[in-house]
Design an enzyme around this catalytic site. Structure first.
Site, mmCIF file in Angstrom:
data_model
loop_
_atom_site.group_PDB
_atom_site.id
_atom_site.type_symbol
_atom_site.label_atom_id
_atom_site.label_comp_id
_atom_site.label_asym_id
_atom_site.label_seq_id
_atom_site.Cartn_x
_atom_site.Cartn_y
_atom_site.Cartn_z
ATOM 1 N N GLY A 1 14.245 -18.254 -22.182
ATOM 2 C CA GLY A 1 12.854 -18.680 -22.172
ATOM 3 C C GLY A 1 12.134 -17.928 -21.067
ATOM 4 O O GLY A 1 12.623 -17.878 -19.929
ATOM 5 N N ALA A 2 11.008 -17.329 -21.401
ATOM 6 C CA ALA A 2 10.337 -16.428 -20.467
ATOM 7 C C ALA A 2 10.120 -17.021 -19.072
ATOM 8 O O ALA A 2 10.569 -16.451 -18.070
ATOM 9 C CB ALA A 2 9.016 -15.963 -21.091
ATOM 10 N N ARG B 1 17.117 -8.436 -19.545
ATOM 11 C CA ARG B 1 16.449 -8.624 -20.835
ATOM 12 C C ARG B 1 15.082 -7.934 -20.763
ATOM 13 O O ARG B 1 14.378 -8.057 -19.764
ATOM 14 C CB ARG B 1 16.262 -10.117 -21.179
ATOM 15 N N GLN C 1 17.442 -21.605 -31.626
ATOM 16 C CA GLN C 1 16.886 -22.294 -30.455
ATOM 17 C C GLN C 1 16.110 -23.551 -30.875
ATOM 18 O O GLN C 1 16.049 -24.531 -30.139
ATOM 19 C CB GLN C 1 15.926 -21.375 -29.672
ATOM 20 N N ASP D 1 6.523 -14.593 -24.988
ATOM 21 C CA ASP D 1 7.344 -13.897 -23.988
ATOM 22 C C ASP D 1 6.529 -12.823 -23.293
ATOM 23 O O ASP D 1 6.855 -12.405 -22.180
ATOM 24 C CB ASP D 1 8.575 -13.296 -24.672
ATOM 25 N N ASN E 1 6.601 -12.919 -29.310
ATOM 26 C CA ASN E 1 7.368 -14.155 -29.237
ATOM 27 C C ASN E 1 8.590 -14.014 -30.135
ATOM 28 O O ASN E 1 8.807 -12.977 -30.768
ATOM 29 C CB ASN E 1 6.486 -15.334 -29.663
ATOM 30 N N LYS E 2 9.399 -15.058 -30.186
ATOM 31 C CA LYS E 2 10.635 -15.017 -30.962
ATOM 32 C C LYS E 2 10.420 -14.528 -32.387
ATOM 33 O O LYS E 2 9.414 -14.893 -33.009
ATOM 34 C CB LYS E 2 11.244 -16.428 -30.978
HETATM 35 C C1 LIG Z 1 7.636 -19.342 -23.752
HETATM 36 S S1 LIG Z 1 9.248 -18.985 -23.294
HETATM 37 C C2 LIG Z 1 10.042 -19.425 -24.738
HETATM 38 C C3 LIG Z 1 10.202 -18.236 -25.585
HETATM 39 O O1 LIG Z 1 11.404 -17.569 -25.203
HETATM 40 C C4 LIG Z 1 12.238 -17.547 -26.326
HETATM 41 O O2 LIG Z 1 13.032 -16.433 -26.375
HETATM 42 P P1 LIG Z 1 14.592 -16.531 -25.911
HETATM 43 O O3 LIG Z 1 15.116 -17.826 -26.414
HETATM 44 O O4 LIG Z 1 15.199 -15.314 -26.554
HETATM 45 O O5 LIG Z 1 14.556 -16.451 -24.410
HETATM 46 C C5 LIG Z 1 11.282 -17.601 -27.485
HETATM 47 O O6 LIG Z 1 10.650 -16.369 -27.685
HETATM 48 C C6 LIG Z 1 10.332 -18.639 -26.994
HETATM 49 O O7 LIG Z 1 9.118 -18.721 -27.652
#
Ligand SMILES: CSC[C@H]1O[C@H](OP(=O)(O)O)[C@H](O)[C@@H]1O
Length: 365
Positions: free
Chosen positions: A54-55, A90, A200, A241, A251-252
């Protein structure tokens, strides 16, 4: 937020500043495991393997990782080397770079002997700042939900991936307005995109909402458009992100498809965007944002618990099939109804971002 009724943040420092404790998010929802990060290597593994993710949270975690690394080598080269190692974990979430930049700006001018302690304190400040930012995003997003509630009573919200409490230090970004609306007694329901391949949504957001007692249903990623088409969604709120200075939202993976479905069905599509996730140095998300390509194993295998309680990982793709696994996509600003920031809800446009965050503007040749 609360886990089993007890207030908890997603990362917390040891009193002697020798380590931090995190929730290992790769073990949820079947196991709640916390682990300690005490070396720079621990922090690199935790971020790269998404024990923390999570960012906002990876930014704060990297800040603590830098502080821990400076206990071993607080020199200029030590500071630069540790920062580079953490930055390399990352590529997509700009929070990593933002947090490390803020830390370095604070530390370079300090006497070497004072750097480790100052860094740990600064990391703690960034953690508290993240909580305050997400709290404010929650309050600003609550107004949006309350307006819909006034008109139609129960509010149905769709969210993608996990932009919840687990993606930040507390509150989360996309879920902060949801938790505030729950506190305000608004009747709401959340459709949780499972969010392949790491699930997630299914594993983290569903677990979170369950812990907080928020009504929700997990849906497969491909069901969101259908539910919107049948009037089942009043509002989409997702995280980011990296949002560009012009309002493009990275984003994801799969977020872009939800934005297209929302546009086609007239469903408001909002992005919870903390300023720490806004990159004021780039103006074209599709061209300029590095999209992390993660391992094929994330697609070829699934981890779960058997009906008799055993945790297993199984292969779901034939050995001979190759895999592509881009972890993020970019939603153009034209598909975004608005950005829910800590300074209010603003249009996904350059002028609005510049007005809201004048101190973040960068001179670009
Ligand atoms: C706003 S932070 C959450 C954001 O981060 C996630 O990515 P990851 O699980 O790969 O770190 C995803 O993009 C969420 O929206």
């Amino acid at each position: 937020m609360r886990v089993d009724g007890k207030p908890l943040r997603t990362i917390w420092p040891a009193a002697d500043e020798s380590r931090v404790t995190i929730i290992d998010q790769t073990r949820l929802p079947h196991e709640f495991v916390i682990c300690e990060l005490a070396t720079l290597g621990d922090f690199e593994v935790a971020i790269r393997e998404m024990k923390v993710r999570g960012a906002p949270l990876i930014g704060v975690t990297a800040a603590y990782g830098l502080a821990i690394a400076l206990r071993d080598d607080p020199s200029d080269t030590g500071l630069a080397a540790a920062s580079a190692r953490l930055l390399a974990t990352r590529p997509t979430a700009v929070n990593l770079a933002w947090a490390l930049d803020v830390m370095r700006a604070d530390l370079f001018g300090l006497p070497i002997a004072e750097r480790a302690a100052a860094a740990f304190a600064k990391a703690g400040e960034l953690a508290d700042l993240d909580v305050a930012i997400c709290d404010a995003i929650g309050a600003n997003g609550l107004a949006l939900i309350a307006k819909i509630a006034q008109r139609k009573g129960r509010v149905s919200i769709l969210t993608h991936c996990n932009a919840g409490w687990l993606c930040a230090v507390d509150w989360g970004t996309a879920t902060a307005p949801i938790y505030k609306a729950q506190e305000a007694g608004i009747d709401l329901h959340v459709y949780v995109d499972e969010t392949r391949p790491r699930n997630q949504g299914a594993s983290l957001t569903a677990w979170e909402l369950g812990q907080q007692g928020v009504s929700h249903q997990v849906i497969v990623d491909n069901a969101g458009g259908h539910i919107m088409q049948h009037g089942g969604v009043d509002l989409v709120i997702v995280g980011t992100d990296r949002t560009t200075a012009t309002g493009d939202v990275c984003n994801k993976i799969g977020t872009y498809l939800k934005a297209l479905a929302a546009k086609d069905n007239g469903v408001p599509f909002y992005v919870a965007a903390p300023s720490s996730s806004i990159d004021f140095a780039i103006f074209d998300g599709v061209r300029d944002i590095p999209i992390e390509e993660r391992s094929a194993r994330e697609v070829t295998h699934m981890r779960g618990r058997t009906d008799d309680g055993r945790l297993e990982t199984v292969r779901i793709v034939p050995e001979g099939s190759r895999v592509a696994n881009p972890a993020f996509d970019v939603t153009p600003a034209r598909l975004v109804s608005g950005l829910i920031t800590e300074r209010g809800i603003i249009p996904a446009r350059r002028e609005a971002l510049a007005t809201a965050f004048p101190e973040r503007l960068v001179l670009v040749e």
